[in-house]
Motif scaffolding. Structure first.
Motif, PDB file in Angstrom:
ATOM      1  N   ALA A 284      15.797 -21.706  18.448  1.00 43.27           N
ATOM      2  CA  ALA A 284      15.848 -21.512  19.897  1.00 43.27           C
ATOM      3  C   ALA A 284      16.916 -20.482  20.262  1.00 43.27           C
ATOM      4  O   ALA A 284      17.984 -20.430  19.636  1.00 43.27           O
TER       5      ALA A 284
ATOM      6  N   ASP B  84      19.536 -19.469  25.722  1.00 44.62           N
ATOM      7  CA  ASP B  84      19.089 -20.033  26.994  1.00 44.62           C
ATOM      8  C   ASP B  84      18.332 -21.340  26.760  1.00 44.62           C
ATOM      9  O   ASP B  84      18.569 -22.344  27.453  1.00 44.62           O
ATOM     10  N   THR B  85      17.437 -21.338  25.790  1.00 51.53           N
ATOM     11  CA  THR B  85      16.677 -22.547  25.480  1.00 51.53           C
ATOM     12  C   THR B  85      17.589 -23.656  24.969  1.00 51.53           C
ATOM     13  O   THR B  85      17.455 -24.824  25.358  1.00 51.53           O
TER      14      THR B  85
ATOM     15  N   ARG C  66      19.438 -25.213  27.858  1.00 54.24           N
ATOM     16  CA  ARG C  66      18.580 -26.125  28.636  1.00 54.24           C
ATOM     17  C   ARG C  66      18.350 -27.437  27.888  1.00 54.24           C
ATOM     18  O   ARG C  66      18.282 -28.503  28.497  1.00 54.24           O
ATOM     19  N   ARG C  67      18.222 -27.344  26.594  1.00 55.83           N
ATOM     20  CA  ARG C  67      18.067 -28.564  25.803  1.00 55.83           C
ATOM     21  C   ARG C  67      19.296 -29.458  25.940  1.00 55.83           C
ATOM     22  O   ARG C  67      19.175 -30.678  26.072  1.00 55.83           O
TER      23      ARG C  67
ATOM     24  N   ASP D  83      14.116 -18.672  37.217  1.00 53.86           N
ATOM     25  CA  ASP D  83      13.399 -18.245  36.009  1.00 53.86           C
ATOM     26  C   ASP D  83      12.274 -17.275  36.416  1.00 53.86           C
ATOM     27  O   ASP D  83      11.343 -17.669  37.121  1.00 53.86           O
TER      28      ASP D  83
END
Length: 211
Positions: A112, A115-116, A119-120, A206
């Protein structure tokens, strides 16, 4: 270019550095932020690092990424199967990882982006806060049940529910316990609201949602 294999453990990593098909150096690196950064700075933007997926591999990958050409993250089960097929051993160390990557046999997994990952982490925090809320509500209802008080017919944790709680014939120590839970519930609910605002704003910002 060097290929750096890292066999990651809980608090340290065994490192093997491969150059032109030969292990030229082996060392141990403590998995403490400052020490891992110091090790990363000894590498170059031509180097590639190989690690397996572990509980702390995401943090290792994130720290190493800016200092090298790339960090390859491998599926540990497939690595062992491939290593056994090629060298007849299921022992996978730092040198084996480096050699499999050099030979093009490394079974990589998707990593990932930042950014991902961010968010996780936010969603994991939200899940933890939500679990706290559920636990507090459960304890509150358990106190009432233990005192033979039937369930409130409305929303117990709203203003009317709190007025109803005030009127109940509870022992003083249980009343004090109950209100400590209510205060804690208000604090944790506020945390959840703040997290939800951040998540909602990120969704609105987004660009993929506006296309």
């Amino acid at each position: 270019m060097q290929i750096v294999g890292m066999d990651i453990h809980r608090s340290f990593a065994r490192v093997a550095i491969l150059e032109d098909g030969t292990i030229i150096r082996q060392l141990r690196v403590d998995l403490v932020h400052d020490r891992l950064v110091a090790f990363a700075k000894t590498l170059s933007l031509e180097d590639e690092v190989v690690i397996e997926v572990t509980g702390n591999s995401a943090a290792v990958e994130r720290i190493l990424r800016p200092h090298v050409k790339r960090v390859a993250v491998a599926n540990p089960r497939l690595v062992r199967a491939i290593a056994y097929a090629r060298v007849k051993t299921d022992k996978v160390d730092a040198g084996t990882l480096a050699k499999l990557h050099a030979a093009g046999f490394l079974p990589e997994v998707w990593v990932a982006d930042e950014d991902t990952s961010s968010r996780r982490r936010q969603m994991a925090e939200r899940a933890g806060v939500l679990a706290q809320i559920i636990r507090i509500k459960g304890r509150t209802k358990a106190i009432l049940h233990a005192d033979l008080i039937p369930p409130y017919k409305g929303y117990l944790f709203g203003k009317r529910g709190q007025h109803w709680l005030d009127s109940l014939p509870l022992p003083s120590e249980e009343r004090a316990m109950l209100w400590r839970l209510i205060v804690e519930l208000e604090r944790v609910t506020k945390q959840l609201s703040e997290i939800d605002k951040v998540v909602a704003q990120q969704a609105l910002d987004d660009p993929r949602l506006s296309s």
